[in-house]
Design an enzyme around this catalytic site. Structure first.
Site, PDB file in Angstrom:
ATOM      1  N   GLY A  29       0.834  -1.208   0.000  1.00  0.00           N
ATOM      2  CA  GLY A  29       0.000   0.000   0.000  1.00  0.00           C
ATOM      3  C   GLY A  29       0.859   1.244   0.000  1.00  0.00           C
ATOM      4  N   SER A  30       0.211   2.393  -0.009  1.00  0.00           N
ATOM      5  CA  SER A  30       0.965   3.649  -0.123  1.00  0.00           C
ATOM      6  C   SER A  30       1.784   3.934   1.133  1.00  0.00           C
ATOM      7  CB  SER A  30       0.008   4.807  -0.428  1.00  0.00           C
ATOM      8  OG  SER A  30      -0.972   4.909   0.578  1.00  0.00           O
ATOM      9  N   ASP A  81       3.220  -2.750   8.280  1.00  0.00           N
ATOM     10  CA  ASP A  81       2.222  -2.605   7.211  1.00  0.00           C
ATOM     11  C   ASP A  81       1.190  -1.550   7.599  1.00  0.00           C
ATOM     12  OD1 ASP A  81       0.780  -3.020   4.898  1.00  0.00           O
ATOM     13  OD2 ASP A  81       0.100  -5.034   5.412  1.00  0.00           O
ATOM     14  N   GLY A  82       0.501  -1.046   6.614  1.00  0.00           N
ATOM     15  CA  GLY A  82      -0.573  -0.075   6.821  1.00  0.00           C
ATOM     16  C   GLY A  82      -1.892  -0.760   7.124  1.00  0.00           C
ATOM     17  N   ASP A  84      -6.518  -0.072   6.538  1.00  0.00           N
ATOM     18  CA  ASP A  84      -7.613   0.771   6.046  1.00  0.00           C
ATOM     19  C   ASP A  84      -8.400   1.365   7.199  1.00  0.00           C
ATOM     20  OD1 ASP A  84      -7.190   0.272   3.196  1.00  0.00           O
ATOM     21  OD2 ASP A  84      -7.616  -1.792   3.770  1.00  0.00           O
ATOM     22  N   GLY A  95      -6.702  -4.823   3.333  1.00  0.00           N
ATOM     23  CA  GLY A  95      -7.060  -5.453   2.068  1.00  0.00           C
ATOM     24  C   GLY A  95      -7.603  -4.494   1.029  1.00  0.00           C
ATOM     25  N   GLY A  96      -7.533  -3.187   1.347  1.00  0.00           N
ATOM     26  CA  GLY A  96      -7.929  -2.203   0.340  1.00  0.00           C
ATOM     27  C   GLY A  96      -7.146  -2.379  -0.953  1.00  0.00           C
ATOM     28  N   GLU A 103      -0.819 -10.759   3.437  1.00  0.00           N
ATOM     29  CA  GLU A 103      -0.554  -9.900   4.609  1.00  0.00           C
ATOM     30  C   GLU A 103      -0.859 -10.653   5.897  1.00  0.00           C
ATOM     31  OE1 GLU A 103      -1.492  -5.571   2.532  1.00  0.00           O
ATOM     32  OE2 GLU A 103      -3.086  -6.567   3.608  1.00  0.00           O
ATOM     33  N   LYS A 121      -7.312   6.832   9.725  1.00  0.00           N
ATOM     34  CA  LYS A 121      -7.614   5.392   9.779  1.00  0.00           C
ATOM     35  C   LYS A 121      -8.162   4.947  11.145  1.00  0.00           C
ATOM     36  CE  LYS A 121      -5.862   4.927   5.618  1.00  0.00           C
ATOM     37  NZ  LYS A 121      -4.755   4.114   5.229  1.00  0.00           N
TER      38      LYS A 121
END
Ligand code: 5RP
Length: 220
Positions: A29-30, A81-82, A84, A95-96, A103, A121
């Site tokens: 992700g970003s 990790d990021g 959502d 899972g976006g 993951e 978030k």
């Protein structure tokens, strides 16, 4: 501070959790991308990384960071990790980007899970973000029907998207997730579901939350 500046700040803050001379897990992700770029500067401090998606694997390799197959490694010291959404018990929706299954596997193996996110978030009750569910393609109609009967919400197939594992994603809208652990378990018990984006039975250990003023360290 913009949202990207907050993502950059939490990615920098996560470097402190990287355990030297080990293999770490890296998300997708970003926000994870900001972390990968930051990690490149200390790449000689680690043995390498296990990636949670093909795109993350490519980005790590483009920085000269060694990528290991999970089956090659004995342990992962930390997974970064990021997310959502996160609630204040550090249950997550992920899972976006559609990488939820890999993951969840990497998070399961890791000794510690550090979630990095900007303040948008953090929510009181999760569910405004549609909950992703990875499904075996032939089972998508059956799983949709079962979700409607057993869970509620409105599941729809994510258009023009196939996961790294060759499967489909159902995104469930209109949920109020008041019991994330039991919902995670119930969803995973539907035949044809690979896994779902609730990270509650194994949530994050630490949330690094970017705000306009600083990075807050949230633990349970
Ligand atoms: C990908 C994920 C991401 O961690 C999640 O979608 C957050 O992404 P971003 O950092 O771009 O907001 O779960 O499957």
């Amino acid at each position: 501070m913009t949202q990207d500046e907050m993502k950059f700040a939490v990615a920098q803050a996560a470097l402190k959790y990287v355990v030297k001379n080990t293999i770490i897990g890296v998300g997708t992700g970003s926000t994870a991308n900001f972390f990968i770029d930051a990690l490149a500067k200390i790449k000689n401090d680690i043995k390498g990384a296990v990636a949670s998606s093909k795109v993350t694997s490519q980005r790590l390799e483009s920085h000269g960071i060694k990528v290991f197959d999970l089956n090659e490694v004995k342990a992962i010291s930390v997974y970064i990790d990021g997310a959502d959404e996160s609630d204040d018990s550090l249950n997550l929706i992920k899972g976006g980007g559609g990488a939820l299954t890999r993951e969840k596997i990497v998070a399961a193996v890791a000794d510690q899970f550090i979630c990095i996110a900007d303040e948008s978030k953090l929510v009181t009750i999760m569910g405004d973000f549609p909950l992703p569910v990875e499904v075996i393609p032939m089972a998508s109609n059956y799983v949709k029907q079962q979700i409607s009967q057993r869970i509620g919400g409105t599941p729809t197939v994510r258009e023009n998207f196939v996961t790294d594992n060759g499967n489909l994603i159902l995104d469930i809208k209109d949920l109020k997730i008041t019991n994330p652990k039991s919902m995670e378990t119930e969803l995973n018990s539907i035949t044809g579901v690979v896994t779902n984006g609730l990270f509650a039975n194994r949530g994050a250990d630490v949330l690094l939350l970017g705000t306009p003023n600083d990075v807050k360290v949230v633990t349970v």
